[in-house]
Design an enzyme around this catalytic site. Structure first.
Site, PDB file in Angstrom:
ATOM      1  N   ASP A 152       0.816  -0.946   0.217  1.00  0.00           N
ATOM      2  CA  ASP A 152      -0.099  -0.168  -0.018  1.00  0.00           C
ATOM      3  C   ASP A 152       0.798   1.190  -0.115  1.00  0.00           C
ATOM      4  O   ASP A 152       1.751   1.467   1.055  1.00  0.00           O
ATOM      5  CB  ASP A 152      -0.747   0.126   1.249  1.00  0.00           C
ATOM      6  CG  ASP A 152      -1.789   1.325   1.367  1.00  0.00           C
ATOM      7  OD1 ASP A 152      -2.629   1.336   0.745  1.00  0.00           O
ATOM      8  OD2 ASP A 152      -1.137   2.225   2.228  1.00  0.00           O
ATOM      9  N   TYR A 189       2.792  10.076  -0.523  1.00  0.00           N
ATOM     10  CA  TYR A 189       3.755   9.619   0.193  1.00  0.00           C
ATOM     11  C   TYR A 189       5.291   9.844  -0.553  1.00  0.00           C
ATOM     12  O   TYR A 189       6.415   9.735   0.122  1.00  0.00           O
ATOM     13  CB  TYR A 189       3.756   8.111   0.393  1.00  0.00           C
ATOM     14  CG  TYR A 189       2.690   7.516   1.028  1.00  0.00           C
ATOM     15  CD1 TYR A 189       1.802   8.578   1.848  1.00  0.00           C
ATOM     16  CD2 TYR A 189       2.262   6.366   1.156  1.00  0.00           C
ATOM     17  CE1 TYR A 189       0.694   8.049   2.613  1.00  0.00           C
ATOM     18  CE2 TYR A 189       1.248   5.710   2.016  1.00  0.00           C
ATOM     19  CZ  TYR A 189       0.203   6.676   2.679  1.00  0.00           C
ATOM     20  OH  TYR A 189      -0.788   6.365   3.206  1.00  0.00           O
ATOM     21  N   LYS A 209      -3.094   5.619  -3.779  1.00  0.00           N
ATOM     22  CA  LYS A 209      -4.137   6.701  -3.394  1.00  0.00           C
ATOM     23  C   LYS A 209      -4.018   8.126  -4.409  1.00  0.00           C
ATOM     24  O   LYS A 209      -2.768   8.325  -4.441  1.00  0.00           O
ATOM     25  CB  LYS A 209      -4.120   6.940  -2.000  1.00  0.00           C
ATOM     26  CG  LYS A 209      -3.979   5.843  -1.234  1.00  0.00           C
ATOM     27  CD  LYS A 209      -4.296   6.226   0.315  1.00  0.00           C
ATOM     28  CE  LYS A 209      -3.628   5.113   1.079  1.00  0.00           C
ATOM     29  NZ  LYS A 209      -2.206   4.352   0.915  1.00  0.00           N
ATOM     30  N   HIS A 236      -7.619   9.569  -1.360  1.00  0.00           N
ATOM     31  CA  HIS A 236      -6.944   9.476  -0.044  1.00  0.00           C
ATOM     32  C   HIS A 236      -7.648  10.156   0.954  1.00  0.00           C
ATOM     33  O   HIS A 236      -7.632   9.928   2.297  1.00  0.00           O
ATOM     34  CB  HIS A 236      -5.757  10.237  -0.348  1.00  0.00           C
ATOM     35  CG  HIS A 236      -4.595   9.909   0.535  1.00  0.00           C
ATOM     36  ND1 HIS A 236      -3.185   9.784   0.441  1.00  0.00           N
ATOM     37  CD2 HIS A 236      -4.685   9.712   2.044  1.00  0.00           C
ATOM     38  CE1 HIS A 236      -2.621   9.408   1.507  1.00  0.00           C
ATOM     39  NE2 HIS A 236      -3.290   9.364   2.260  1.00  0.00           N
TER      40      HIS A 236
END
Length: 291
Positions: A42, A47, A72, A105
């Site tokens: 994931d 990120y 996401k 997200h």
């Protein structure tokens, strides 16, 4: 252990999460997890480590078809055309043509029309065969209800903060009512260990430690087992090989009904992540660069 999503897609119940994992350590963490036996990773555009996740997958030598990749869309890329392009950016960084699970997200409460347009783009990607399943993250029951009224495909997952100190029963109930899988981020309460507010951490909770001692397991393993027995998907994060391995070693024991009940008494009501209603482009918007 796999979970069948509401569209029939099978997803490994445990995945490696890479939230706040620096790019320079992400590749090794992913490769280690896949070597241990994980088959679900994931990540997220926000990120800033999708490229390294892709490199870790390639380095593992495991066929792409055996690995479940989830990522996401960040709020800055909401909108129909924008979200279609967000898919292109994420897929290029990951080095893949299709995604197994693509999710929003956050809800964008003050501009929910953009959230709906973004989800309709996910529906289009699913229809085109570019993603196998679509979902959401950090959506509250009223967000889910509003989304359902304006779109066609029920989300397969809602990824939310869930751990013994903050279990969100109302959101989990709303998920279950719609056949949406609850996927737990911070499933072992890692977020409780660096809040700096003087509150205790799940890792040192005496109740959790007593259950851990009874099974000869760690506190983290007890919390992951609790989540799995609740029917949740979990994505624990670690960059330490021994912890990555430990977090996957939760299939050789079961919590008793009494232990499940006592784990459910630890609720504090304290959210670790940002309140979903506080999410705005002004406060949380960030540029997601091209591949």
């Amino acid at each position: 252990m796999n979970i069948t999503l509401n569209n029939g897609v099978s997803m490994p119940a445990i995945g490696l999460g890479v939230f706040q994992t620096p790019p320079e350590t992400t590749t090794d963490a992913v490769a280690t997890a896949l070597e241990v036996g994980y088959r679900h990773i994931d990540t997220a555009a926000a990120y800033a480590n999708e490229r390294e996740v892709g490199e870790g997958i390639r380095r593992s030598g495991i066929p792409r078809s055996e690995i479940f990749i989830e990522t996401k869309v960040w709020i800055s890329d909401y909108g129909f055309a924008e979200t279609l392009h967000a898919f292109d950016k994420s897929a290029a960084k990951l080095g893949v043509e299709t995604l197994d699970l693509f999710i929003l997200h956050q809800a964008l409460p003050g501009e929910f029309d953009k959230t709906i347009a973004a989800y309709r783009a996910l529906e289009q990607l699913h229809s085109d065969g570019r993603v196998r399943a679509i979902g959401v993250s950090n959506f509250m029951p009223h967000h889910l209800a509003e989304l359902r009224e304006a779109t066609s495909i029920v989300p397969t997952v809602n990824q939310i903060e869930v751990h013994p100190y903050f279990s969100q029963p109302e959101v989990r109930a709303a998920n279950a009512e719609s056949g949406i899988l609850t996927q737990a981020w911070s499933p072992i309460g890692g977020i409780t260990s660096y809040r700096g507010d003087g509150q205790k951490s799940t890792f040192t909770d005496p109740v959790i430690l007593s259950v851990a001692e009874a099974h000869g397991k760690s506190a983290a393993q007890i919390m992951l087992r609790w989540q799995l027995q609740l029917g949740h998907s979990v994505i624990p994060k670690s960059v330490r090989p021994e912890r990555i391995k430990e977090n996957f070693d939760v299939f050789d024991f079961e919590l008793t009904p009494e232990q499940m009940l006592i784990m459910g008494t630890l609720e504090t009501g304290v959210r670790g992540g940002p309140a979903p209603e506080s999410i705005t482009l002004e406060t949380f918007g960030r540029d997601i660069p091209e591949a």
